[in-house]
Motif scaffolding. Structure first.
Motif, PDB file in Angstrom:
ATOM      1  N   TRP A  26       0.835  -1.209   0.000  1.00 53.20           N
ATOM      2  CA  TRP A  26       0.000   0.000   0.000  1.00 53.20           C
ATOM      3  C   TRP A  26       0.872   1.261   0.000  1.00 53.20           C
ATOM      4  CZ3 TRP A  26      -2.718  -4.272   0.322  1.00 53.20           C
ATOM      5  CH2 TRP A  26      -4.054  -4.221  -0.051  1.00 53.20           C
ATOM      6  N   PHE A  34      -4.284  -6.805  -5.954  1.00 50.26           N
ATOM      7  CA  PHE A  34      -5.392  -6.445  -5.076  1.00 50.26           C
ATOM      8  C   PHE A  34      -6.543  -5.805  -5.847  1.00 50.26           C
ATOM      9  CE2 PHE A  34      -7.545  -2.998  -2.815  1.00 50.26           C
ATOM     10  CZ  PHE A  34      -8.278  -3.766  -1.919  1.00 50.26           C
ATOM     11  N   LYS A  54      -9.567  -5.554   1.567  1.00 51.25           N
ATOM     12  CA  LYS A  54      -8.159  -5.588   1.947  1.00 51.25           C
ATOM     13  C   LYS A  54      -7.899  -6.718   2.942  1.00 51.25           C
ATOM     14  CE  LYS A  54      -4.375  -2.809   3.898  1.00 51.25           C
ATOM     15  NZ  LYS A  54      -3.963  -1.479   4.428  1.00 51.25           N
TER      16      LYS A  54
END
Length: 378
Positions: A26, A34, A54
């Motif tokens: 991230w 993702f 997530k």
């Protein structure tokens, strides 16, 4: 130390390492996997809040770690509790057979069921795994074989082998059974090849699936025996063995059997995923098989409304790959390479700055659904 406790301790330590690398993704926007996962979950499991995607991603990767630990920690797979699920006395009457499994739970331990009962096996492997891990797969088979004092022999072929069908037919006529993972959907000419595929329903969507295994079953008159792994609440690997599918006798064309048997295999997976959805690796790659043409976007000729009337689509996912910047529209799977400046504006959701972009940029973003009419987005 108790082996069960040691296994769980290793898993917890590995999860901590995973968490550190996970959060780094991230920080660096290394989020390609993702964003596609999130799009796939939104399509197939819309009741799951997007805010949970997530944590679901982390859980999926954690189970992958556990599966790798089990492959190394208990490579011989002798401690499986569910060998009694495998009714060998009945199954042996129908050998050779096509044993079909899925990438869930402790899926690599499927080989133990066949080796325990001295069944010769043709393993159909993912092409990437075959290229990089053939030696490890062979080594693991030998460990299992020695553990059970088995006479089984193993042949491993990559799923994209050009003459795979001929080789399988030859080996099955010599008494070998096949172990394959139907949800891998790999085959000749890559994942996106639609030859020998058909569309079937899956979690309310349409997916393209390969039909080679069902077609082989029909022509060789060999049954398909589904088997699926999952981890229970104590993280113990478990297995379910399902009712076999027998090809009809006297039928000359495979179409009806291929359709019904393929739907049956995916219905098993869909039912299992209602409970164990975080244990399936397939969510990471499902977009390769989805019929994305059905997710219609705005017409290419559609003119963008007044700049003041557009807003950023909430279903846009951003990621960086190979030093290039991308935006993914998770509604229609449109992927757009964008400049670093535009990426930053989307990341900050700075609509005031976006509408100052050239009209051609606004039109491009609007026609691909990255911007929406504020009246329809509400």
């Amino acid at each position: 130390m108790n082996p069960t406790k040691l296994r769980l301790d290793i898993f917890e330590e590995s999860k901590q390492e995973l968490r550190a690398s996970f959060e780094k993704k991230w920080q660096t926007n290394d989020l390609q996997t993702f964003q596609f996962l999130s799009a796939n979950l939104a399509k197939c499991l819309p009741s799951l809040p997007v805010a949970q995607h997530k944590s679901i991603y982390f859980d999926i990767m954690s189970y992958r770690v556990l599966q790798h630990i089990d492959t190394q920690f208990s490579a011989q797979f002798s401690g499986i509790d569910d060998f009694n699920e495998f009714d060998y006395e009945t199954i042996k009457k129908h050998l050779p057979a096509l044993f079909v499994s899925y990438h869930s739970g402790s899926y690599r331990s499927a080989i133990a069921f066949l080796v325990k009962y001295n069944i010769n096996v043709v393993l159909i492997a993912d092409p990437i795994a075959y290229k990089h891990h053939l030696d490890k797969m062979t080594e693991q088979f030998l460990l299992v074989k020695n553990t059970f004092n088995s006479t089984s022999e193993l042949i491993i072929y990559p799923a994209d082998k050009s003459d795979l069908t001929i080789q399988i037919m030859d080996k099955m006529r010599k008494g070998y059974s096949v172990l394959a993972y139907v949800d891998g959907n790999a085959g000749a000419n890559g994942y996106f090849n639609r030859d020998n595929s058909r569309k079937i329903p899956f979690f309310g969507q349409q997916i393209f699936v390969r039909t080679g295994l069902a077609t082989l079953s029909f022509y060789l008159k060999a049954p398909i025996i589904p088997m699926l792994s999952f981890y229970d609440g104590q993280l113990k690997p478990r297995w379910n063995i399902y009712d076999p599918v027998f090809p009809p006798k006297g039928e000359r064309t495979p179409g009806d059997y291929v359709e019904k048997s393929t739907r049956y295999l995916y219905a098993i997976l869909e039912k299992a995923l209602e409970k164990y959805y975080v244990q399936w690796e397939g969510w990471l790659f499902l977009h390769r098989y989805l019929d994305i043409e059905s997710f219609s976007g705005i017409s290419a000729d559609a003119a963008a409304p007044d700049a003041a009337a557009v807003v950023i689509n909430d279903n846009v996912g951003l990621f960086v790959f190979d030093d290039k910047y991308y935006a993914l529209n998770k509604e229609n799977y449109k992927l757009l390479e964008i400049g670093a400046d535009v990426f930053d504006l989307f990341d900050k959701r700075d609509m005031n700055a976006i509408i100052e972009r050239p009209a051609s940029d606004i039109h491009l973003l609007y026609k691909n659904g990255f911007l929406k009419n504020s009246t329809t987005a509400a």
